[in-house]
Design a protein around this motif. Sequence first.
Motif, PDB file in Angstrom:
ATOM      1  N   ILE A   1       0.851  -1.185   0.000  1.00 32.85           N
ATOM      2  CA  ILE A   1       0.000   0.000   0.000  1.00 32.85           C
ATOM      3  C   ILE A   1       0.886   1.233   0.000  1.00 32.85           C
ATOM      4  O   ILE A   1       1.814   1.344   0.808  1.00 32.85           O
ATOM      5  CB  ILE A   1      -0.931   0.013   1.230  1.00 32.85           C
ATOM      6  N   LEU A   2       0.613   2.158  -0.891  1.00 38.78           N
ATOM      7  CA  LEU A   2       1.293   3.452  -0.889  1.00 38.78           C
ATOM      8  C   LEU A   2       0.466   4.438  -0.085  1.00 38.78           C
ATOM      9  O   LEU A   2      -0.740   4.594  -0.317  1.00 38.78           O
ATOM     10  CB  LEU A   2       1.461   3.982  -2.307  1.00 38.78           C
ATOM     11  N   LEU A   3       1.114   5.095   0.875  1.00 37.11           N
ATOM     12  CA  LEU A   3       0.462   6.174   1.621  1.00 37.11           C
ATOM     13  C   LEU A   3       1.179   7.462   1.272  1.00 37.11           C
ATOM     14  O   LEU A   3       2.337   7.661   1.646  1.00 37.11           O
ATOM     15  CB  LEU A   3       0.514   5.910   3.124  1.00 37.11           C
ATOM     16  N   GLY A   4       0.511   8.318   0.532  1.00 34.58           N
ATOM     17  CA  GLY A   4       1.087   9.590   0.129  1.00 34.58           C
ATOM     18  C   GLY A   4       0.516  10.721   0.959  1.00 34.58           C
ATOM     19  O   GLY A   4      -0.704  10.847   1.093  1.00 34.58           O
ATOM     20  N   HIS A   5       1.390  11.522   1.527  1.00 30.95           N
ATOM     21  CA  HIS A   5       0.978  12.662   2.351  1.00 30.95           C
ATOM     22  C   HIS A   5       1.262  13.951   1.597  1.00 30.95           C
ATOM     23  O   HIS A   5       2.416  14.228   1.244  1.00 30.95           O
ATOM     24  CB  HIS A   5       1.735  12.627   3.686  1.00 30.95           C
ATOM     25  N   SER A   6       0.226  14.719   1.296  1.00 26.98           N
ATOM     26  CA  SER A   6       0.360  16.029   0.663  1.00 26.98           C
ATOM     27  C   SER A   6       1.055  15.897  -0.706  1.00 26.98           C
ATOM     28  O   SER A   6       0.542  15.230  -1.597  1.00 26.98           O
ATOM     29  CB  SER A   6       1.106  16.976   1.601  1.00 26.98           C
ATOM     30  N   LEU A   7       2.244  16.487  -0.870  1.00 27.29           N
ATOM     31  CA  LEU A   7       2.978  16.324  -2.125  1.00 27.29           C
ATOM     32  C   LEU A   7       3.194  14.843  -2.428  1.00 27.29           C
ATOM     33  O   LEU A   7       3.119  14.416  -3.585  1.00 27.29           O
ATOM     34  CB  LEU A   7       4.326  17.035  -2.046  1.00 27.29           C
ATOM     35  N   GLY A   8       3.433  14.054  -1.391  1.00 27.51           N
ATOM     36  CA  GLY A   8       3.616  12.619  -1.582  1.00 27.51           C
ATOM     37  C   GLY A   8       2.410  11.962  -2.221  1.00 27.51           C
ATOM     38  O   GLY A   8       2.552  11.006  -2.994  1.00 27.51           O
ATOM     39  N   ALA A   9       1.212  12.466  -1.917  1.00 27.78           N
ATOM     40  CA  ALA A   9       0.001  11.923  -2.536  1.00 27.78           C
ATOM     41  C   ALA A   9      -0.041  12.234  -4.017  1.00 27.78           C
ATOM     42  O   ALA A   9      -0.466  11.401  -4.832  1.00 27.78           O
ATOM     43  CB  ALA A   9      -1.239  12.474  -1.843  1.00 27.78           C
ATOM     44  N   GLN A  10       0.397  13.432  -4.395  1.00 27.56           N
ATOM     45  CA  GLN A  10       0.453  13.771  -5.821  1.00 27.56           C
ATOM     46  C   GLN A  10       1.430  12.856  -6.552  1.00 27.56           C
ATOM     47  O   GLN A  10       1.128  12.343  -7.638  1.00 27.56           O
ATOM     48  CB  GLN A  10       0.886  15.234  -5.983  1.00 27.56           C
ATOM     49  N   ILE A  11       2.599  12.647  -5.956  1.00 24.73           N
ATOM     50  CA  ILE A  11       3.615  11.802  -6.584  1.00 24.73           C
ATOM     51  C   ILE A  11       3.130  10.354  -6.668  1.00 24.73           C
ATOM     52  O   ILE A  11       3.325   9.676  -7.689  1.00 24.73           O
ATOM     53  CB  ILE A  11       4.936  11.916  -5.816  1.00 24.73           C
ATOM     54  N   CYS A  12       2.478   9.873  -5.607  1.00 24.01           N
ATOM     55  CA  CYS A  12       1.942   8.508  -5.636  1.00 24.01           C
ATOM     56  C   CYS A  12       0.864   8.369  -6.697  1.00 24.01           C
ATOM     57  O   CYS A  12       0.773   7.319  -7.355  1.00 24.01           O
ATOM     58  CB  CYS A  12       1.392   8.130  -4.270  1.00 24.01           C
ATOM     59  N   ALA A  13       0.036   9.397  -6.871  1.00 28.66           N
ATOM     60  CA  ALA A  13      -0.983   9.349  -7.922  1.00 28.66           C
ATOM     61  C   ALA A  13      -0.310   9.215  -9.287  1.00 28.66           C
ATOM     62  O   ALA A  13      -0.736   8.421 -10.139  1.00 28.66           O
ATOM     63  CB  ALA A  13      -1.856  10.604  -7.878  1.00 28.66           C
ATOM     64  N   GLY A  14       0.754   9.975  -9.507  1.00 32.17           N
ATOM     65  CA  GLY A  14       1.495   9.855 -10.760  1.00 32.17           C
ATOM     66  C   GLY A  14       2.089   8.472 -10.930  1.00 32.17           C
ATOM     67  O   GLY A  14       2.093   7.910 -12.030  1.00 32.17           O
ATOM     68  N   HIS A  15       2.589   7.910  -9.835  1.00 29.46           N
ATOM     69  CA  HIS A  15       3.119   6.541  -9.890  1.00 29.46           C
ATOM     70  C   HIS A  15       2.041   5.565 -10.327  1.00 29.46           C
ATOM     71  O   HIS A  15       2.272   4.708 -11.201  1.00 29.46           O
ATOM     72  CB  HIS A  15       3.660   6.133  -8.527  1.00 29.46           C
ATOM     73  N   GLU A  16       0.867   5.643  -9.727  1.00 35.58           N
ATOM     74  CA  GLU A  16      -0.203   4.695 -10.039  1.00 35.58           C
ATOM     75  C   GLU A  16      -0.613   4.773 -11.506  1.00 35.58           C
ATOM     76  O   GLU A  16      -1.046   3.777 -12.093  1.00 35.58           O
ATOM     77  CB  GLU A  16      -1.415   4.958  -9.142  1.00 35.58           C
ATOM     78  N   LEU A  17      -0.448   5.936 -12.107  1.00 33.89           N
ATOM     79  CA  LEU A  17      -0.834   6.124 -13.509  1.00 33.89           C
ATOM     80  C   LEU A  17       0.258   5.711 -14.493  1.00 33.89           C
ATOM     81  O   LEU A  17      -0.050   5.347 -15.631  1.00 33.89           O
ATOM     82  CB  LEU A  17      -1.204   7.591 -13.754  1.00 33.89           C
ATOM     83  N   HIS A  18       1.518   5.774 -14.078  1.00 28.92           N
ATOM     84  CA  HIS A  18       2.611   5.604 -15.041  1.00 28.92           C
ATOM     85  C   HIS A  18       3.578   4.467 -14.719  1.00 28.92           C
ATOM     86  O   HIS A  18       4.554   4.269 -15.448  1.00 28.92           O
ATOM     87  CB  HIS A  18       3.373   6.920 -15.175  1.00 28.92           C
ATOM     88  N   HIS A  19       3.318   3.730 -13.647  1.00 31.07           N
ATOM     89  CA  HIS A  19       4.135   2.571 -13.291  1.00 31.07           C
ATOM     90  C   HIS A  19       3.212   1.439 -12.882  1.00 31.07           C
ATOM     91  O   HIS A  19       2.007   1.620 -12.759  1.00 31.07           O
ATOM     92  CB  HIS A  19       5.094   2.922 -12.145  1.00 31.07           C
ATOM     93  N   GLU A  20       3.792   0.270 -12.681  1.00 29.40           N
ATOM     94  CA  GLU A  20       2.995  -0.864 -12.191  1.00 29.40           C
ATOM     95  C   GLU A  20       2.341  -0.455 -10.883  1.00 29.40           C
ATOM     96  O   GLU A  20       3.032  -0.109  -9.915  1.00 29.40           O
ATOM     97  CB  GLU A  20       3.901  -2.075 -11.970  1.00 29.40           C
ATOM     98  N   PRO A  21       1.015  -0.459 -10.822  1.00 32.23           N
ATOM     99  CA  PRO A  21       0.351   0.087  -9.629  1.00 32.23           C
ATOM    100  C   PRO A  21       0.543  -0.764  -8.394  1.00 32.23           C
ATOM    101  O   PRO A  21       0.821  -1.966  -8.465  1.00 32.23           O
ATOM    102  CB  PRO A  21      -1.127   0.153 -10.046  1.00 32.23           C
ATOM    103  N   SER A  22       0.369  -0.120  -7.256  1.00 34.78           N
ATOM    104  CA  SER A  22       0.420  -0.813  -5.972  1.00 34.78           C
ATOM    105  C   SER A  22      -0.888  -1.563  -5.754  1.00 34.78           C
ATOM    106  O   SER A  22      -1.778  -1.562  -6.611  1.00 34.78           O
ATOM    107  CB  SER A  22       0.643   0.209  -4.851  1.00 34.78           C
TER     108      SER A  22
END
Length: 249
Positions: free
Chosen positions: A80-101
């Motif tokens: 599970i990815l837990l993104g806080h603030s800016l981290g949430a934006q970066i995690c959202a980008g990860h989920e869209l452009h890499h193998e999702p969590s």
Amino acid sequence: MPAPLVLISAAMAVPSGFYRPLVEELEQRGWEARALPTRGFERGEPTASRTHDWSYASEMALIADEVAKARADQPDRPVILLGHSLGAQICAGHELHHEPSDGFVAVGASVPHFRSYPKAGLPVLFLGVSVPVVARIRGFVPKPFFGAPGARTLMREWARFVRSGKPPFAVPKRITTPSLVVQLQGDTYAVSRSNKIFTEAFLDPEHSTRWVYLKDAVPEGGTTHHVMWVKTPGPVVDRIIAWWGEVEK
């Protein structure tokens, strides 16, 4: 199925050690957790400078590496990815452009477009305009500016996000990873409107849940402050565990 491993992606300029109470709270519930290093803000590591730079895309790639390593080490354990603030934006980008969590939790998340903030968003717009100017002149964003010392490319991308409302990565579809969005009541950084826009812009409604952490629910000495909620994270962890139980059904 084993309990999940939670990888925590930090808020802007917040070192990984700050998340120790959150890591400990998750581990007390029988989960595993690890706060990922915050580039430029870890003790003994180089800070942003004219020659040391990074971006949203490079941060997303680092998360992808961590997810891949976790799965290689423990293939049966959900990540599970837990993104806080800016981290949430970066995690959202990860989920869209890499193998999702296997799961995505966004706390204090926002689309930081200035128009979604009070007072016509002028204080936020000021940052969106001034940060790239300073970054161009100095080669990075120095103190006392917001997020300093900040990487030139990432901060310019963030500032463009503030001005335009358009994320610094493509959004070809909505995220279908099971997702939980935690809105912190009274959060002045990720205000309710910007948090709702984040949810609508990035997440498939059939696979996402939004929960408001109310001030009445905080433990003694706790808060729903954008950053300081981490110090007493019990109610947020309770909601994450309950949500994951619903996902597993």
